[in-house]
Design an enzyme around this catalytic site. Structure first.
Site, mmCIF file in Angstrom:
data_model
loop_
_atom_site.group_PDB
_atom_site.id
_atom_site.type_symbol
_atom_site.label_atom_id
_atom_site.label_comp_id
_atom_site.label_asym_id
_atom_site.label_seq_id
_atom_site.Cartn_x
_atom_site.Cartn_y
_atom_site.Cartn_z
ATOM 1 N N LYS A 27 0.834 -1.220 0.000
ATOM 2 C CA LYS A 27 0.000 0.000 0.000
ATOM 3 C C LYS A 27 0.859 1.257 0.000
ATOM 4 C CE LYS A 27 -2.236 -0.724 3.914
ATOM 5 N NZ LYS A 27 -1.769 -2.042 4.304
ATOM 6 N N ARG A 102 -9.881 1.261 7.978
ATOM 7 C CA ARG A 102 -9.522 -0.122 8.303
ATOM 8 C C ARG A 102 -10.648 -0.835 9.028
ATOM 9 N NH1 ARG A 102 -3.624 1.039 8.556
ATOM 10 N NH2 ARG A 102 -2.415 -0.861 8.741
ATOM 11 N N ARG A 141 11.763 -5.696 5.399
ATOM 12 C CA ARG A 141 11.684 -4.355 4.806
ATOM 13 C C ARG A 141 12.296 -3.275 5.692
ATOM 14 N NH1 ARG A 141 5.182 -2.836 4.634
ATOM 15 N NH2 ARG A 141 4.941 -2.488 6.860
ATOM 16 N N ARG A 174 14.089 0.868 10.310
ATOM 17 C CA ARG A 174 13.096 -0.199 10.282
ATOM 18 C C ARG A 174 11.963 0.183 11.193
ATOM 19 N NH1 ARG A 174 12.918 -5.539 9.379
ATOM 20 N NH2 ARG A 174 12.172 -6.197 11.399
ATOM 21 N N ARG A 186 -1.099 -8.379 13.085
ATOM 22 C CA ARG A 186 -1.640 -7.401 12.124
ATOM 23 C C ARG A 186 -2.454 -8.097 11.034
ATOM 24 N NH1 ARG A 186 3.856 -4.583 10.955
ATOM 25 N NH2 ARG A 186 2.773 -3.412 9.355
#
Ligand code: AMP
Length: 233
Positions: A27, A102, A141, A174, A186
């Site tokens: 996203k 959400r 990531r 991070r 999550r």
């Protein structure tokens, strides 16, 4: 919306796009690319909340524990943060919401807000990915500490090791909640609270589901086609 204590939010006729997808679906990466391509404002409630936490604002203090655990922050707090951001005019052609709504409550609040401004969602772009791959994607990531460009230890390394492709900075960071354990929480939150939005937006005919497992640039092209058609550019 008949709220008396808030003034206008989105300018009339401005384009509102929503990017929907589980954690790790891309996203943020795609929202950033689309914002650059189409001159839209990327509004990420995750980024806004991380800033609020870093600045120690009341919203940040209230959101911190949930964010660290990978749980959703309460609707009231997130809706207030988003309204505040939407109320700041920035002269762009529209907004791309990344990570909001959400929950169904948030989606209804957004609809009410937009209707009150004579506006509506132009398209909700739903990034379709394999859940199993998301833990690996998120665990590796990181991003440039200066410009925010995203990287991954396996899937997207900078051309020169340790140097950001975009701004040349050598500092990377991070996210505190990008651990394997938190990602699992999550994902559970996503399926319980956010996935029902797919049907919600399908019913109002603004849903565009985009396969989002391949190359970043190919996925961008698919999303661009949707946005370009809506903005008639
Ligand atoms: P993100 O950067 O979008 O992955 O968001 C990071 C964290 O911020 C999430 O795990 C939630 O704790 C919180 N958050 C961001 N957006 C929302 C939202 N719309 N509703 C509730 N919590 C949110």
């Amino acid at each position: 919306m008949s709220s008396s204590h808030t003034s206008s939010h989105t300018p009339r006729q401005s384009f509102v796009f929503v990017i929907l997808g589980p954690p790790g679906s891309g996203k943020g990466t795609q929202a950033r690319r689309m914002a650059d391509t189409f001159g839209l404002t990327q509004l990420s409630t995750g980024d806004l909340l991380r800033k609020a936490v870093a600045n120690g604002t009341p919203a940040g203090l209230a959101a911190r524990a949930e964010m660290e655990a990978g749980a959703l922050v309460s609707d009231d707090i997130v809706i207030a943060v988003l309204k505040d951001a939407l109320a700041r005019p920035d002269g762009k052609d529209g907004v791309l919401l990344d990570g909001f709504p959400r929950t169904i409550t948030q989606a209804k609040a957004l609809d009410a807000l937009l209707t009150g401004d004579g506006n509506a969602i132009a398209a909700t772009i739903n990034l379709v990915v394999d859940d199993d791959a998301m833990v690996a994607r998120i665990s590796g990531r990181h991003s440039c500490a200066r410009c925010g460009e995203g990287y991954h230890i396996t899937f997207k390394r900078p051309a020169v090791e340790g140097v950001c492709d975009i701004c040349g900075s050598t500092g990377f960071k991070r996210r505190a909640d990008d651990t394997a354990e938190t990602v699992r929480v999550r994902l559970v939150e996503y399926h319980a609270q956010t996935a029902p939005l797919i049907e919600y937006y399908d019913m109002s005919d603004v849903l565009f589901s985009i396969p989002a497992m391949g190359e970043i640039a190919d996925i961008s092209d698919r999303i661009k086609a949707v946005i370009a058609a809506k903005m008639q550019v």
